[in-house]
Design a protein around this motif. Structure first.
Motif, PDB file in Angstrom:
ATOM      1  N   PHE A  51       0.836  -1.198   0.000  1.00  0.00           N
ATOM      2  CA  PHE A  51       0.000   0.000   0.000  1.00  0.00           C
ATOM      3  C   PHE A  51       0.872   1.251   0.000  1.00  0.00           C
ATOM      4  CE2 PHE A  51      -3.092  -3.042   1.322  1.00  0.00           C
ATOM      5  CZ  PHE A  51      -4.317  -2.528   0.921  1.00  0.00           C
ATOM      6  N   VAL A  52       0.471   2.241  -0.786  1.00  0.00           N
ATOM      7  CA  VAL A  52       1.175   3.522  -0.840  1.00  0.00           C
ATOM      8  C   VAL A  52       0.147   4.641  -0.660  1.00  0.00           C
ATOM      9  CG1 VAL A  52       3.058   2.716  -2.310  1.00  0.00           C
ATOM     10  CG2 VAL A  52       0.998   3.622  -3.358  1.00  0.00           C
ATOM     11  N   ARG A  53       0.618   5.764  -0.150  1.00  0.00           N
ATOM     12  CA  ARG A  53      -0.277   6.913   0.061  1.00  0.00           C
ATOM     13  C   ARG A  53      -0.608   7.551  -1.282  1.00  0.00           C
ATOM     14  NH1 ARG A  53       0.136  12.386   0.978  1.00  0.00           N
ATOM     15  NH2 ARG A  53      -1.479  13.211   2.351  1.00  0.00           N
ATOM     16  N   GLU A  54      -1.885   7.789  -1.496  1.00  0.00           N
ATOM     17  CA  GLU A  54      -2.339   8.442  -2.723  1.00  0.00           C
ATOM     18  C   GLU A  54      -2.273   9.954  -2.490  1.00  0.00           C
ATOM     19  OE1 GLU A  54      -3.590   9.124  -6.474  1.00  0.00           O
ATOM     20  OE2 GLU A  54      -2.996   7.198  -5.674  1.00  0.00           O
ATOM     21  N   ASP A  55      -1.262  10.598  -3.069  1.00  0.00           N
ATOM     22  CA  ASP A  55      -1.020  12.013  -2.821  1.00  0.00           C
ATOM     23  C   ASP A  55      -2.077  12.929  -3.429  1.00  0.00           C
ATOM     24  OD1 ASP A  55       1.297  11.584  -1.323  1.00  0.00           O
ATOM     25  OD2 ASP A  55       2.522  11.443  -3.128  1.00  0.00           O
ATOM     26  N   SER A  56      -2.840  12.447  -4.389  1.00  0.00           N
ATOM     27  CA  SER A  56      -3.825  13.304  -5.048  1.00  0.00           C
ATOM     28  C   SER A  56      -5.079  13.500  -4.201  1.00  0.00           C
ATOM     29  CB  SER A  56      -4.219  12.714  -6.403  1.00  0.00           C
ATOM     30  OG  SER A  56      -4.913  11.501  -6.222  1.00  0.00           O
ATOM     31  N   PHE A  57      -5.206  12.774  -3.074  1.00  0.00           N
ATOM     32  CA  PHE A  57      -6.407  12.870  -2.251  1.00  0.00           C
ATOM     33  C   PHE A  57      -6.136  13.641  -0.967  1.00  0.00           C
ATOM     34  CE2 PHE A  57      -8.953  11.526   1.322  1.00  0.00           C
ATOM     35  CZ  PHE A  57     -10.212  11.818   0.862  1.00  0.00           C
ATOM     36  N   PHE A  58      -7.059  14.539  -0.604  1.00  0.00           N
ATOM     37  CA  PHE A  58      -7.063  15.182   0.703  1.00  0.00           C
ATOM     38  C   PHE A  58      -8.514  15.484   1.041  1.00  0.00           C
ATOM     39  CE2 PHE A  58      -7.021  18.824   3.574  1.00  0.00           C
ATOM     40  CZ  PHE A  58      -6.189  18.344   4.570  1.00  0.00           C
ATOM     41  N   GLY A  59      -9.052  14.892   2.091  1.00  0.00           N
ATOM     42  CA  GLY A  59     -10.445  15.142   2.426  1.00  0.00           C
ATOM     43  C   GLY A  59     -10.882  14.409   3.667  1.00  0.00           C
ATOM     44  N   MET A  60     -12.191  14.388   3.856  1.00  0.00           N
ATOM     45  CA  MET A  60     -12.788  13.764   5.030  1.00  0.00           C
ATOM     46  C   MET A  60     -13.209  12.331   4.710  1.00  0.00           C
ATOM     47  SD  MET A  60     -14.863  16.879   6.673  1.00  0.00           S
ATOM     48  CE  MET A  60     -14.130  18.482   6.813  1.00  0.00           C
ATOM     49  N   ASP A  61     -13.746  11.626   5.712  1.00  0.00           N
ATOM     50  CA  ASP A  61     -13.977  10.184   5.569  1.00  0.00           C
ATOM     51  C   ASP A  61     -14.931   9.816   4.437  1.00  0.00           C
ATOM     52  OD1 ASP A  61     -16.054  11.288   7.028  1.00  0.00           O
ATOM     53  OD2 ASP A  61     -16.039   9.756   8.592  1.00  0.00           O
ATOM     54  N   ALA A  62     -16.023  10.533   4.245  1.00  0.00           N
ATOM     55  CA  ALA A  62     -16.948  10.181   3.162  1.00  0.00           C
ATOM     56  C   ALA A  62     -16.275  10.360   1.797  1.00  0.00           C
ATOM     57  CB  ALA A  62     -18.209  11.031   3.237  1.00  0.00           C
ATOM     58  N   ALA A  63     -15.500  11.418   1.647  1.00  0.00           N
ATOM     59  CA  ALA A  63     -14.796  11.657   0.383  1.00  0.00           C
ATOM     60  C   ALA A  63     -13.714  10.610   0.154  1.00  0.00           C
ATOM     61  CB  ALA A  63     -14.187  13.054   0.374  1.00  0.00           C
ATOM     62  N   CYS A  64     -13.071  10.168   1.221  1.00  0.00           N
ATOM     63  CA  CYS A  64     -12.039   9.135   1.104  1.00  0.00           C
ATOM     64  C   CYS A  64     -12.658   7.824   0.639  1.00  0.00           C
ATOM     65  CB  CYS A  64     -11.324   8.952   2.434  1.00  0.00           C
ATOM     66  SG  CYS A  64      -9.937   7.801   2.358  1.00  0.00           S
ATOM     67  N   GLU A  65     -13.780   7.452   1.257  1.00  0.00           N
ATOM     68  CA  GLU A  65     -14.470   6.225   0.850  1.00  0.00           C
ATOM     69  C   GLU A  65     -14.888   6.300  -0.615  1.00  0.00           C
ATOM     70  OE1 GLU A  65     -15.064   3.327   2.474  1.00  0.00           O
ATOM     71  OE2 GLU A  65     -13.731   4.133   4.006  1.00  0.00           O
ATOM     72  N   LYS A  66     -15.419   7.448  -1.020  1.00  0.00           N
ATOM     73  CA  LYS A  66     -15.861   7.620  -2.403  1.00  0.00           C
ATOM     74  C   LYS A  66     -14.682   7.530  -3.370  1.00  0.00           C
ATOM     75  CE  LYS A  66     -18.397  10.716  -5.434  1.00  0.00           C
ATOM     76  NZ  LYS A  66     -19.105  11.989  -5.563  1.00  0.00           N
ATOM     77  N   ALA A  67     -13.574   8.200  -3.039  1.00  0.00           N
ATOM     78  CA  ALA A  67     -12.388   8.156  -3.897  1.00  0.00           C
ATOM     79  C   ALA A  67     -11.834   6.735  -3.982  1.00  0.00           C
ATOM     80  CB  ALA A  67     -11.323   9.110  -3.377  1.00  0.00           C
TER      81      ALA A  67
END
Length: 98
Positions: A51-67
């Motif tokens: 697993f690697v950190r996806e740098d293009s994402f920054f947000g809250m839990d609902a947005a993380c789940e959606k992404a």
């Protein structure tokens, strides 16, 4: 209450809350998992192998789940984990498995 105690109490409460809190993580994969699963995570968290950190994402839990779900649906990755940045923080980091 004296002024010194009034200044000390909020700091002590914050320290106690941070000491008792633990980051939260949600994980899902493109395999048999149909939804997100909440997993307790230790304070010094390291991502699982692959697993690697996806740098293009920054947000809250609902947005993380959606992404995470969208990335699986689009074939960008095979699994994802949403990890709370810090105890009591609304923001999540997205870790993906390519």
């Amino acid at each position: 209450m004296t002024r010194v105690i009034q200044k000390a109490v909020p700091g002590m409460v914050l320290a106690a809350m941070l000491a008792l809190g633990a980051p939260e993580a949600y994980a899902a994969s493109g395999g048999s998992t149909t939804g997100s699963e909440q997993q307790p995570v230790a304070g010094a968290w390291t991502p699982p192998e692959g697993f690697v950190r996806e740098d293009s994402f920054f947000g809250m839990d609902a947005a993380c789940e959606k992404a995470g779900r969208n990335g699986i649906a689009e074939g960008k990755w095979s699994a994802y984990i949403c990890v709370r940045v810090a105890p009591f923080s609304p923001f999540m980091d997205l870790y993906v498995k390519k």
